[in-house]
Motif scaffolding. Structure first.
Motif, mmCIF file in Angstrom:
data_model
loop_
_atom_site.group_PDB
_atom_site.id
_atom_site.type_symbol
_atom_site.label_atom_id
_atom_site.label_comp_id
_atom_site.label_asym_id
_atom_site.label_seq_id
_atom_site.Cartn_x
_atom_site.Cartn_y
_atom_site.Cartn_z
ATOM 1 N N LYS A 156 1.009 10.932 5.749
ATOM 2 C CA LYS A 156 -0.011 11.679 5.770
ATOM 3 C C LYS A 156 -1.231 11.047 5.683
ATOM 4 N N ASN A 157 -1.253 9.783 5.063
ATOM 5 C CA ASN A 157 -2.598 9.125 4.893
ATOM 6 C C ASN A 157 -2.748 8.134 5.907
ATOM 7 N N LEU A 158 -1.952 8.276 6.995
ATOM 8 C CA LEU A 158 -2.144 7.120 8.175
ATOM 9 C C LEU A 158 -2.481 8.102 9.291
ATOM 10 N N GLY A 191 -2.112 8.762 13.469
ATOM 11 C CA GLY A 191 -0.806 8.955 14.452
ATOM 12 C C GLY A 191 -0.615 7.412 15.144
ATOM 13 N N GLY A 192 -1.478 6.573 15.344
ATOM 14 C CA GLY A 192 -1.177 5.324 15.882
ATOM 15 C C GLY A 192 -0.733 4.230 14.971
ATOM 16 N N GLN A 193 -1.241 4.599 13.832
ATOM 17 C CA GLN A 193 -0.929 3.466 12.698
ATOM 18 C C GLN A 193 0.538 3.933 12.428
ATOM 19 N N LYS A 194 0.910 5.050 12.290
ATOM 20 C CA LYS A 194 2.499 5.534 12.052
ATOM 21 C C LYS A 194 3.019 5.013 13.005
ATOM 22 N N GLN A 195 2.850 4.936 14.255
ATOM 23 C CA GLN A 195 3.772 4.482 15.310
ATOM 24 C C GLN A 195 3.878 3.157 15.260
ATOM 25 N N ARG A 196 2.788 2.437 14.851
ATOM 26 C CA ARG A 196 3.203 0.972 14.804
ATOM 27 C C ARG A 196 4.155 0.590 13.709
ATOM 28 N N ILE A 197 3.957 1.241 12.447
ATOM 29 C CA ILE A 197 4.835 0.962 11.379
ATOM 30 C C ILE A 197 6.101 1.597 11.743
ATOM 31 N N SER A 198 6.212 2.615 12.382
ATOM 32 C CA SER A 198 7.939 2.866 12.977
ATOM 33 C C SER A 198 8.312 1.755 13.965
ATOM 34 N N ALA A 211 0.872 -1.347 -0.049
ATOM 35 C CA ALA A 211 -0.034 0.158 -0.054
ATOM 36 C C ALA A 211 0.884 1.334 0.131
ATOM 37 N N ASN A 212 0.257 2.168 -0.654
ATOM 38 C CA ASN A 212 1.183 3.599 -0.891
ATOM 39 C C ASN A 212 1.163 4.233 0.461
ATOM 40 N N ILE A 213 2.336 4.726 0.863
ATOM 41 C CA ILE A 213 2.457 5.745 1.967
ATOM 42 C C ILE A 213 3.030 7.209 1.435
ATOM 43 N N SER A 214 2.152 8.212 1.915
ATOM 44 C CA SER A 214 2.321 9.401 1.392
ATOM 45 C C SER A 214 3.449 10.040 2.164
ATOM 46 N N ARG A 215 4.134 11.266 1.674
ATOM 47 C CA ARG A 215 5.347 11.708 2.393
ATOM 48 C C ARG A 215 4.808 12.229 3.843
#
Length: 587
Positions: free
Chosen positions: A479-481, A483-490, A472-476
Motif C-alpha cells: 500500500k505504500n508503493l 502501481g508502477g513501483q509494485k509492478q517493478r518489484i513483482s 525498506a518496509n513494505i506494508s501489506r
C-alpha cells in the motif's frame, strides 16, 4: 463432530480417558454429601447428638466438596488443553489444504467462506469441545447415578422424577427440531457478512469516489439484519427453554417435599418419621443433582447444533481433494529447455457451459518472446494461467520441454516459471524479502542477485531512495508503493528466481512508455535464452515480440510477428490502428 474427533492423537484420547476417570470421582464426591446429610438427620445426630458425629460428618462433607473442586480444576485444564491442541491441528490442516487448492477449488468455497471456516467455525468447535469434554461424561453419569439413588427409595419419588425427565427431554427434542436448521443457515449468513465487509474495506476509495456509502450501508444492513434475525430466532428458542426447565425443577422439588411431608405425617412420631425426614432431605438433594445434570446437558444442546454445523463445514474443506494433482516428473529427459507448446487446447471453467478457449495451438521455442493480444474477454489471461496449472485444460495439452505440465511435480513446474500477475501482489516485509520471496529449489539469492533483479526491473532509482533501501518496509499489499513501483518489484521477484520461462500477465500496464521500453530491452539482453510469454493490451509493448498470437472470443485468429499480422490479420490491424499512428505502425 465425529469427523473432527478422528483427528485426536492417541495422547489426547488418553487424556480424555483420564477425564472420564476423574468424572467418576467427581460424581462420587457430589453424591456422598447427600448421604452424609441423611445420616445426620435420620440418626438424630443434630437434635440428640453426639455432636462429635455431626463434626465428623460435616468434615467428611467438606472434604468431599474440596475433592470435587480439585477434580473440576484438573478436568477443566485437561479439557482446555485437548480442545486447543485439536483445533490448532485442524486449523493447520485447513490452511495446508487451502494452500493446495486450485483457483477453481477456492472459487467453489469463496474466500469469505474459507476465512469464516478457519476462524469462526473452528472457534465454535473449540468452545463446545472444551465444554463437552467436561460435561459429556459427567452430566449423564451424575443424572443416572443420582436417579438410581432416588429409585432405591419410595416409588412416588421415582415416578415424579421420571415424569419430570420425560417432560424436559421432550422439550429438548422440540427445540432441536426448530433450531438446528437455523444454525446451518446462520453460518452461511456469517460468510455473507464477511464477504460484504471485505468488499467494503478493499473498495473503500471507489465507494467514496462514487458516493455509494448509502448503497453499501443498505447492502450491509440487509445482510446483517438477516443474520441478526436468525440469531435472535435461535436465541429466543433456546432462552424460552430455560423458564420451562426451571419450572419443572421447582415443581419437582416441591413435589418431593410434599410427598415427604405426607409420608412423615402418616408415620407419626416414631423412628420411621425421622428416617423419612432424612430421606426427604437426601432425595431432594439427589433431585437437585439430577436437575443440575439436565441443565448442563441443556447447555450442551444449546451450543452443540451450531458446533456440528461448523464441524461439517470444516471437514468439507479438509476432505476436499484438490483438483490439481501432483505429477511425478521432476525434469524433462529431452534437451529442450524453456519450450512451451499448446496442442489443441480447449478450456472452460468448472461448472460453465461455454468454452473460454477453443482449439488453441502454438509453440514458443527457448529464448523466444511470444505475446498474446486480443479484445477484453478473449481469453488471454486464462490461456497463460494454464501454463503454471492454476487451472487444468479441459481438452488438449500444454507441454513444457516436451512434457505435459500435468505430469510434472508442482514444485518442479513452478521452479521453471517466473510469474508476474496482472495485479501486483506484494507481502508485508521488506523490498529484499519480496524480491527473494519463495523457494526456487536452488541456492538462496544473494544480495548481488537482489540488486541485479531490481536494476533489470528498472526499480533501482526509487528503491535506493527509500528509507532503508533494499531493507525498506513494505506494508501489506504494498500500500505504500505506487502501481508502477509494485509492478517493478513483482518483475524483480520473477527475475531473481532465474527461471526458464517468464509469464507477464499484462504486467507492464502501470509503467510509462519509456520505462516499459527500457525494461523490456534490458530484460531481453540480461536474460537471453529465457522464454517470455507476454499478455498485453498495448501494441507498443509487444511490437518487438518474435511471435504474436491474436485471440478473438477464445480462438486463435492470427499468429506471426508485427509486420506479418498487419498484412494478414484484420483483428490485429484494427487494434494496431486504434493505438498507433501510420508512422508508428511502420507499414
Amino acid at each position: 463432530m465425529n469427523n473432527i474427533l478422528k483427528y485426536l492423537s492417541w495422547k489426547e484420547w488418553g487424556l480424555i480417558v483420564v477425564i472420564g476417570i476423574l468424572n467418576v470421582f467427581q460424581v462420587w464426591f457430589n453424591l456422598r454429601i447427600p448421604q452424609d446429610m441423611f445420616n445426620m438427620t435420620a440418626n438424630g445426630y443434630i437434635t440428640n447428638g453426639p455432636l462429635q458425629e455431626v463434626y465428623n460428618l460435616g468434615l467428611d462433607m467438606l472434604l468431599c466438596a474440596l475433592g470435587s473442586l480439585i477434580t473440576v480444576f484438573i478436568i477443566c485444564f485437561i479439557a482446555s488443553k485437548v480442545a486447543t491442541s485439536l483445533c490448532k491441528r485442524v486449523r493447520g490442516m485447513m490452511f495446508d489444504r487451502v494452500e493446495s487448492f486450485s483457483m477453481g477449488d477456492i472459487n467453489k468455497f469463496s474466500i469469505a467462506s474459507l476465512i469464516t471456516r478457519s476462524t469462526n467455525d473452528v472457534t465454535q468447535v473449540q468452545m463446545v469441545l472444551t465444554m463437552g469434554l467436561q460435561l459429556i461424561i459427567y452430566a449423564p453419569m451424575l443424572a443416572v447415578w443420582a436417579f438410581a439413588r432416588i429409585s432405591g427409595g419410595h416409588i412416588e419419588w421415582t415416578i415424579i422424577t421420571a415424569a419430570a425427565l420425560i417432560g424436559i427431554f421432550s422439550l429438548f427434542a422440540v427445540v432441536i427440531v426448530l433450531v438446528v436448521p437455523k444454525f446451518k443457515k446462520m453460518q452461511s449468513l456469517t460468510d455473507n457478512v464477511n464477504r460484504i465487509t471485505r468488499e467494503n474495506l478493499s473498495g473503500l476509495s471507489v465507494i467514496r469516489a462514487y458516493n455509494a456509502e448509502a448503497y453499501q450501508e443498505s447492502k450491509f444492513e440487509k445482510a446483517n439484519d438477516e443474520l441478526i434475525d436468525t440469531q435472535l430466532y435461535t436465541s429466543h428458542a433456546m432462552a424460552a427453554m430455560f423458564p420451562f426447565v426451571t419450572f419443572i425443577m421447582s415443581a419437582l422439588v416441591l413435589a418431593v417435599y410434599w410427598i415427604g411431608a405426607i409420608l412423615i405425617s402418616n408415620a407419626g412420631a416414631s423412628a420411621e418419621a425421622a428416617a423419612l425426614l432424612g430421606s426427604t432431605i437426601e432425595f431432594s438433594s439427589y433431585v437437585m443433582l439430577v436437575m443440575l445434570a439436565i441443565m448442563l446437558i441443556a447447555m450442551l444442546f444449546i451450543f452443540m447444533p451450531r458446533a456440528q454445523v461448523a464441524a461439517r463445514r470444516i471437514y468439507e474443506v479438509i476432505n476436499t481433494e484438490p483438483s490439481i494433482k501432483d505429477g511425478s516428473v521432476e525434469e524433462s529427459s529431452s534437451d529442450l529447455k524453456g519450450d512451451v507448446e499448446f496442442r489443441n487446447v480447449s478450456f472452460k471453467y468448472p461448472g460453465a457451459a461455454d468454452y473460454v478457449l477453443k482449439d488453441v495451438s502454438f509453440t514458443a521455442k527457448q529464448g523466444e518472446t511470444i505475446a498474446f493480444i486480443g479484445s477484453t474477454g478473449s481469453g488471454k489471461s486464462t490461456l497463460i494461467n494454464l501454463v503454471p496449472r492454476f487451472y487444468d485444460v479441459t481438452e488438449g495439452s500444454v507441454l513444457i520441454d516436451g512434457v505435459d505440465v500435468r505430469e510434472y511435480k508442482l514444485a518442479s513446474l513452478y521452479n521453471k516459471i517466473g510469474y508476474i500477475p496482472q495485479k501486483s501482489i506484494l507481502f508485508s516485509g521488506t523490498i529484499a524479502s519480496n524480491v527473494t520471496f519463495g523457494d526456487n529449489g536452488g541456492e538462496p539469492a544473494t544480495e548481488e542477485d537482489i540488486r541485479t533483479a531490481v536494476r533489470i526491473a528498472q526499480g533501482k532509482d526509487f528503491v535506493e531512495k527509500m528509507d532503508g533501501g533494499y531493507d525498506a518496509n513494505i506494508s501489506r499489499g504494498g500500500k505504500n508503493l505506487s502501481g508502477g513501483q509494485k509492478q517493478r518489484i513483482s518483475i524483480a521477484r520473477a527475475i531473481c528466481r532465474k527461471p526458464e520461462i517468464y509469464i507477464f500477465d499484462d504486467s507492464f500496464s502501470a509503467l510509462d512508455y519509456k520505462t516499459d521500453r527500457v525494461l523490456r530491452s534490458v530484460l531481453k539482453k540480461e536474460t537471453k535464452g529465457v522464454t517470455s510469454m507476454i499478455v498485453a493490451q498495448r501494441i507498443g509493448t509487444i511490437m518487438d515480440a518474435d511471435k504474436i498470437v491474436v485471440l478473438d472470443e477464445g480462438r486463435v485468429v492470427g499468429i506471426g510477428n508485427h509486420r506479418e499480422l498487419l498484412r494478414t490479420c484484420s483483428t490485429y490491424k484494427e487494434i494496431a490502428v486504434s493505438q498507433l499512428s501510420e508512422e508508428e505502425l511502420a507499414i
